[in-house]
Motif scaffolding. Structure first.
Motif, PDB file in Angstrom:
ATOM      1  N   PRO A  66      18.579  67.801 -64.285  1.00 29.74           N
ATOM      2  CA  PRO A  66      18.508  66.478 -63.639  1.00 29.74           C
ATOM      3  C   PRO A  66      17.327  65.680 -64.173  1.00 29.74           C
ATOM      4  CG  PRO A  66      18.908  68.192 -62.004  1.00 29.74           C
ATOM      5  CD  PRO A  66      18.602  68.899 -63.295  1.00 29.74           C
ATOM      6  N   ASN A  81      23.757  51.960 -53.094  1.00 30.05           N
ATOM      7  CA  ASN A  81      23.607  53.313 -53.636  1.00 30.05           C
ATOM      8  C   ASN A  81      23.302  53.215 -55.130  1.00 30.05           C
ATOM      9  OD1 ASN A  81      23.965  56.002 -54.542  1.00 30.05           O
ATOM     10  ND2 ASN A  81      25.343  56.427 -52.837  1.00 30.05           N
ATOM     11  N   PRO A 115      21.199  59.194 -61.603  1.00 31.68           N
ATOM     12  CA  PRO A 115      20.412  59.887 -60.577  1.00 31.68           C
ATOM     13  C   PRO A 115      21.208  61.020 -59.932  1.00 31.68           C
ATOM     14  CG  PRO A 115      21.335  57.900 -59.644  1.00 31.68           C
ATOM     15  CD  PRO A 115      21.796  57.951 -61.073  1.00 31.68           C
ATOM     16  N   VAL A 116      21.608  61.999 -60.741  1.00 34.43           N
ATOM     17  CA  VAL A 116      22.515  63.046 -60.274  1.00 34.43           C
ATOM     18  C   VAL A 116      21.821  64.407 -60.252  1.00 34.43           C
ATOM     19  CG1 VAL A 116      24.581  61.809 -60.998  1.00 34.43           C
ATOM     20  CG2 VAL A 116      23.456  63.356 -62.624  1.00 34.43           C
ATOM     21  N   ARG A 117      22.300  65.262 -59.346  1.00 38.69           N
ATOM     22  CA  ARG A 117      21.743  66.600 -59.188  1.00 38.69           C
ATOM     23  C   ARG A 117      22.501  67.643 -60.007  1.00 38.69           C
ATOM     24  NH1 ARG A 117      18.923  67.156 -54.095  1.00 38.69           N
ATOM     25  NH2 ARG A 117      18.909  65.186 -52.936  1.00 38.69           N
ATOM     26  N   ALA A 168      23.222  55.407 -57.301  1.00 38.76           N
ATOM     27  CA  ALA A 168      24.136  56.222 -58.109  1.00 38.76           C
ATOM     28  C   ALA A 168      25.416  55.460 -58.409  1.00 38.76           C
ATOM     29  CB  ALA A 168      24.455  57.533 -57.390  1.00 38.76           C
ATOM     30  N   CYS A 210      23.802  61.288 -68.752  1.00 38.69           N
ATOM     31  CA  CYS A 210      23.054  61.801 -67.599  1.00 38.69           C
ATOM     32  C   CYS A 210      21.569  61.478 -67.646  1.00 38.69           C
ATOM     33  CB  CYS A 210      23.278  63.299 -67.423  1.00 38.69           C
ATOM     34  SG  CYS A 210      22.682  64.316 -68.794  1.00 38.69           S
ATOM     35  N   TRP A 239      19.267  60.878 -49.698  1.00 32.76           N
ATOM     36  CA  TRP A 239      20.301  59.841 -49.744  1.00 32.76           C
ATOM     37  C   TRP A 239      19.700  58.495 -49.351  1.00 32.76           C
ATOM     38  CZ3 TRP A 239      24.550  60.791 -52.228  1.00 32.76           C
ATOM     39  CH2 TRP A 239      25.671  59.968 -52.075  1.00 32.76           C
ATOM     40  N   SER A 277      29.288  59.670 -60.330  1.00 28.41           N
ATOM     41  CA  SER A 277      27.845  59.541 -60.178  1.00 28.41           C
ATOM     42  C   SER A 277      27.421  59.749 -58.724  1.00 28.41           C
ATOM     43  CB  SER A 277      27.400  58.155 -60.666  1.00 28.41           C
ATOM     44  OG  SER A 277      25.999  58.017 -60.603  1.00 28.41           O
ATOM     45  N   ASP A 280      12.618  59.524 -54.423  1.00 31.28           N
ATOM     46  CA  ASP A 280      13.925  59.623 -53.781  1.00 31.28           C
ATOM     47  C   ASP A 280      13.948  60.909 -52.967  1.00 31.28           C
ATOM     48  OD1 ASP A 280      16.546  59.610 -52.999  1.00 31.28           O
ATOM     49  OD2 ASP A 280      17.404  59.629 -55.013  1.00 31.28           O
ATOM     50  N   THR A 299      16.623  52.482 -59.762  1.00 30.59           N
ATOM     51  CA  THR A 299      16.043  53.682 -60.350  1.00 30.59           C
ATOM     52  C   THR A 299      15.137  53.296 -61.503  1.00 30.59           C
ATOM     53  OG1 THR A 299      18.134  53.817 -61.550  1.00 30.59           O
ATOM     54  CG2 THR A 299      17.790  55.393 -59.774  1.00 30.59           C
ATOM     55  N   ARG A 315      25.292  62.987 -56.896  1.00 27.25           N
ATOM     56  CA  ARG A 315      23.984  62.784 -56.266  1.00 27.25           C
ATOM     57  C   ARG A 315      23.890  63.548 -54.943  1.00 27.25           C
ATOM     58  NH1 ARG A 315      21.488  57.263 -53.517  1.00 27.25           N
ATOM     59  NH2 ARG A 315      19.293  57.912 -53.533  1.00 27.25           N
TER      60      ARG A 315
END
Length: 430
Positions: A6, A212, A64-66, A214, A60, A25, A119, A22, A40, A123
């Motif tokens: 990430p 959001n 903003p992804v896990r 994402a 990626c 959520w 996306s 962040d 972001t 997140r």
């Protein structure tokens, strides 16, 4: 297993410039006193693309992804020959979001809403036990339904009953995806209202729409696709808008790409369009009003019934908010077009004849605005132009397939009480 780490980023309040971590959520800055989007700020200033087998997650570095989810695909950009020749344009690039195997485009929901869903859902913390709530006029619901079904993420969709024909799939969905509707005669705003009632139950949480990061950064991959294909930032960006979120995302991506330093320093002129007679943002922009103009509910619903591109029917778009579409248009010296059904249909036919694939009505609206801009001399013949085709290839994808439709568990009247909605949705996910 593909390598994935990430990316590191901070959030920034557009109105105040305050940066903060962040913590999950987060959809806004709790310390900001005025309506404002957050953005972001990625630690990695230069975008390094992954290989195509990463699908959507090739971008990626700026998402903003896990984690990475299954079955994703990315937008595809190519230089137009047919449409460009028909319009006399030398550098028209088409970013295609949909199903068009001839160019490598394989979004099976046939809509760029997949960029949002892959996306946003990536997140989500894997330990999250609540149910995600998404309101949609159609295409967004189909995209989130597919992604959540494929990855077993609990989802409650809220869609106007008049738009149920948009919820088609090539296979049955997992039972983790459920649907409720506002009754016939309602529109996207009514679906949003219904979702807000469901959210009064603390077992559910809001996807957040334009707020959001994402969602916006997912949509921004259309611009990342275009710029990394072309090798420079375009001069003009054409897209049809309902909320304007995609255009906001394009502006934000543009600023990151300038900071990257390898693609030029120009701001794309945002050339956005609405489907007449439903043109609330066009009307506000025409009189240079940051505030949306009054729009009586019944008239808005009647106007939505008339337009072909129902997905462009957001009555409460992120237009006025700090960092919203008004600011994006101002910053890029953009323009807003109003396009009739007849103009959009004619443009969609031209696109199919010249580019060899069917497109959605919203993409027809965008193409019609490009035609209008060329005819009126608003773009130079040698300008580098990005046309964001936000959906297409549905006819091709459906050929020879037996389709499955998602049916609503409940259809609620427009004046339904919060208590009734809360009770029904609780049972649905018991």
């Amino acid at each position: 297993m593909k390598d994935f780490t990430p990316t590191s980023y901070q959030l920034e309040c557009v109105a105040t410039g305050r940066q903060f971590a962040d913590e999950g959520w987060m959809l806004d800055d709790s310390q900001c006193d005025c309506p404002s989007l957050i953005r972001t700020r990625y630690a990695k200033k230069q975008l390094e693309l992954k290989s195509d087998d990463y699908g959507f997650y090739k971008f990626c570095d700026w998402l903003p992804v896990r984690r990475m989810l299954e079955k994703s695909t990315a937008p595809v950009t190519y230089k137009s020959k047919g449409l460009a020749q028909a319009l006399g344009l030398e550098n028209l690039y088409i970013t295609f979001n949909g199903y068009h195997p001839a160019i490598g485009a394989r979004m099976t929901t046939c809509s760029f809403k997949e960029t949002e869903a892959y996306s946003v859902c990536a997140r989500i913390d894997e330990r999250e036990t609540r149910v995600l709530v998404v309101a949609s006029a159609g295409n967004t619901a189909r995209a989130f339904a597919k992604v959540c079904s494929d990855n077993r993420i609990p989802l409650l969709l809220c869609v106007p009953a008049d738009n149920l024909d948009a919820l088609w799939f090539d296979e049955p969905l997992d039972s983790c995806v459920k649907l409720i509707c506002s009754e016939r005669g309602g529109d996207y705003f009514d679906a949003i209202h219904l979702s807000n009632l469901a959210l009064k139950n603390d077992r559910f949480y809001a996807e957040g729409g334009a707020k959001n990061v994402a969602r916006r950064d997912g949509m921004a991959t259309t611009v990342l696709s275009a710029v990394t294909t072309i090798g420079r930032i375009p001069d003009y960006y054409f897209q049809a808008v309902g909320s304007g979120t995609g255009a906001i995302a394009a502006w934000e991506a543009n600023m990151r790409l300038i900071e990257d330093g390898r693609f030029g320093d120009n701001l794309m002129k945002l050339m956005v369009s609405q489907n007449a007679p439903f043109v609330p943002m066009y009307n506000a922009w025409r009189v240079d009003s940051r505030d949306m103009l009054p729009y009586e509910d019944d008239k808005a619903r009647r106007d939505v019934e008339i337009i072909d591109a129902k997905v462009l029917s957001n009555r409460k778009p992120p237009y006025s908010i700090a960092g919203g579409l008004y600011d994006a248009l101002k910053a890029t010296e953009g323009e807003v077009f109003a396009v009739t059904n007849a103009q959009a249909r004619k443009a969609a036919r031209l696109f199919r004849e010249t580019e060899g694939v069917d497109v959605y009505s919203a993409a027809g609206v965008a193409t019609a605005s490009l035609i209008k801009a060329v005819e009126e001399g608003r773009v130079e013949k040698d300008a580098v132009i990005m046309l964001n085709i936000t959906g297409g290839g549905e006819q091709r994808f459906k050929e020879g397939k037996e389709l499955w439709h998602l049916k609503p568990t409940h259809v609620f009247p427009l004046n339904v009480s919060a208590a009734e909605v809360v009770e029904k949705v609780e049972i649905m996910f018991a």
